[in-house]
Design an enzyme around this catalytic site. Structure first.
Site, PDB file in Angstrom:
ATOM      1  N   LYS A 198     -17.331 -11.891 -28.335  1.00  0.00           N
ATOM      2  CA  LYS A 198     -16.830 -11.872 -26.751  1.00  0.00           C
ATOM      3  C   LYS A 198     -16.757 -13.163 -26.503  1.00  0.00           C
ATOM      4  CE  LYS A 198     -17.740 -10.127 -22.334  1.00  0.00           C
ATOM      5  NZ  LYS A 198     -18.668  -9.017 -21.385  1.00  0.00           N
ATOM      6  N   ARG A 208     -13.300  -9.582 -12.259  1.00  0.00           N
ATOM      7  CA  ARG A 208     -14.453  -9.940 -11.493  1.00  0.00           C
ATOM      8  C   ARG A 208     -14.009  -9.282 -10.080  1.00  0.00           C
ATOM      9  NH1 ARG A 208     -15.612 -14.913 -14.189  1.00  0.00           N
ATOM     10  NH2 ARG A 208     -16.174 -14.134 -16.457  1.00  0.00           N
ATOM     11  N   ARG A 219     -20.543 -18.383 -17.744  1.00  0.00           N
ATOM     12  CA  ARG A 219     -21.211 -17.438 -18.891  1.00  0.00           C
ATOM     13  C   ARG A 219     -21.444 -18.250 -20.095  1.00  0.00           C
ATOM     14  NH1 ARG A 219     -18.730 -12.020 -16.440  1.00  0.00           N
ATOM     15  NH2 ARG A 219     -20.547 -11.640 -14.813  1.00  0.00           N
ATOM     16  N   GLU A 235     -21.580 -13.430 -35.704  1.00  0.00           N
ATOM     17  CA  GLU A 235     -21.914 -12.341 -34.770  1.00  0.00           C
ATOM     18  C   GLU A 235     -21.424 -10.824 -35.233  1.00  0.00           C
ATOM     19  OE1 GLU A 235     -23.701 -12.794 -32.050  1.00  0.00           O
ATOM     20  OE2 GLU A 235     -23.377 -14.690 -31.090  1.00  0.00           O
ATOM     21  N   LYS A 250     -12.904  -9.468 -27.939  1.00  0.00           N
ATOM     22  CA  LYS A 250     -12.765  -9.356 -26.637  1.00  0.00           C
ATOM     23  C   LYS A 250     -12.543 -10.994 -26.067  1.00  0.00           C
ATOM     24  CE  LYS A 250     -13.860  -7.808 -22.029  1.00  0.00           C
ATOM     25  NZ  LYS A 250     -14.991  -6.999 -21.110  1.00  0.00           N
ATOM     26  N   SER A 276      -8.186  -7.568 -18.543  1.00  0.00           N
ATOM     27  CA  SER A 276      -7.578  -7.810 -17.113  1.00  0.00           C
ATOM     28  C   SER A 276      -6.684  -8.726 -16.959  1.00  0.00           C
ATOM     29  CB  SER A 276      -8.434  -7.987 -15.763  1.00  0.00           C
ATOM     30  OG  SER A 276      -9.366  -8.995 -15.937  1.00  0.00           O
ATOM     31  N   TYR A 315      -5.496  -1.044 -19.952  1.00  0.00           N
ATOM     32  CA  TYR A 315      -5.585  -0.323 -18.490  1.00  0.00           C
ATOM     33  C   TYR A 315      -4.455   0.462 -18.528  1.00  0.00           C
ATOM     34  CZ  TYR A 315      -9.329  -3.489 -17.529  1.00  0.00           C
ATOM     35  OH  TYR A 315     -10.644  -4.013 -17.586  1.00  0.00           O
TER      36      TYR A 315
END
Length: 324
Positions: A198, A208, A219, A235, A250, A276, A315
């Site tokens: 990610k 957000r 982050r 990872e 992602k 998004s 979505y």
């Protein structure tokens, strides 16, 4: 007689193209992310994601049933608490009466095992600082203290009926910590869709708004650097060793190379999240008449499947499943 080789022969008609297509897109490949919000009495459209809503419990059930009837493979649920219910520990995430756990129970009661119910296992929606973990006195995200909260959150989600948990905070050791706690508590059949690779991305912006994020800062100390490839493979390997049942890349759009490499090496199914910003860019361009909306949606999803995703979070899942 030149040319001798004519690959165009197999592109001549829709039937020929369909016959030799190397990549398929089916409703079962698609997972619909959904948002359930506390303190609203009607679905609320997300302004930066036209057509996507924060749901009430009633509209959540209705939209979920519609998606399942269309054939989607699963649902990924995110909770949106009231601002006054956020705190530094993200207490609402593990509260049985917190909006995410209430929403999971609503889906489980409505749908049972007719679809795969997934839960976002992360604190960011529930913390007043918006980070994915608890903070030290100096303001850094405390990895090991956060694992304790993830375990508490995971157990609450398992109790609420989730089939797959989605640890997305990129804390070191999160998959192993959750797996150990689930097994010790008798939830041996509850799996994990690990957000293994990610990246810190500018394309999360509309999300957000969708979750009412309270994020201060960024982050980048725990999500991955977009310049790195080998780090992702490490990872992924670690999450598989720790017991991940599936792994995810992602975002999808800008990281198809990472997705392909993950798919080539992973012994477990691979997912990718069309996030998004990807949704909003295609939607905005289509609204301006610059691109063919439906064709662009299908092309984007096929590209993610072609790169190696067994599962695609999008979505558009319910709508596209209806087309297919």
């Amino acid at each position: 007689m030149f040319p001798t080789h004519r690959p165009r022969r197999l592109r001549r008609t829709p039937a020929l193209r369909r016959l030799v297509a190397e990549t398929s897109l089916e409703p079962r490949h698609l997972v619909l992310p959904m948002f359930v919000a506390d303190g609203i009495d009607a679905p609320r459209e997300i302004s930066s994601m036209p057509g996507v809503f924060q749901h009430t419990l009633d509209s959540l059930r209705s939209a979920a049933v519609e998606a399942v009837e269309a054939g989607v493979g699963g649902l990924m649920l995110f909770g949106v608490p009231k601002a006054e219910d956020k705190d530094p520990q993200g207490s609402g995430a593990s509260d049985p009466d917190g909006i995410l756990n209430v929403g999971l129970r609503a889906l489980a009661d409505e749908l049972g095992d007719s679809t795969v119910i997934m839960a976002d296992t992360c604190l960011d929606e529930f913390t007043d600082h918006g980070h994915c973990g608890v903070l030290t006195a100096g303001g850094a995200v405390d990895n090991d203290a956060t694992l304790i909260r993830y375990v508490e959150m995971a157990l609450a989600q398992a109790e609420s009926g989730a089939h797959l948990l989605g640890p997305s905070g990129m804390m070191d050791g999160q998959v192993a910590a959750i797996r150990g706690a689930l097994d010790a508590s008798g939830y041996v059949d509850v799996g994990q869709l690990a957000y293994a690779a990610k990246y810190a991305s500018a394309f999360y912006g509309p999300f957000r708004e969708a979750v009412g994020s309270s994020l201060q800062g960024d982050r980048r100390t725990y999500q991955q650097d977009g310049a790195n490839r080998r780090e992702s493979m490490r990872e992924v390997d670690l999450d598989v060793v720790e017991g991940a049942d599936m792994v995810m890349v992602k975002p999808a759009m800008s990281y198809l190379d990472i997705l392909r490499e993950t798919a080539d090496r992973s012994p477990v199914p691979v997912a990718a999240y069309q996030i998004s910003g990807e949704y909003s860019m295609i939607t905005a361009a289509a609204q301006n008449g610059w691109i063919d909306r439906d064709a662009a949606i299908l092309e984007s999803l096929i590209s993610i499947r072609r790169a190696g995703a067994d599962v695609v979070l999008t979505y558009w899942a319910s709508e596209v499943a209806g087309w297919l």
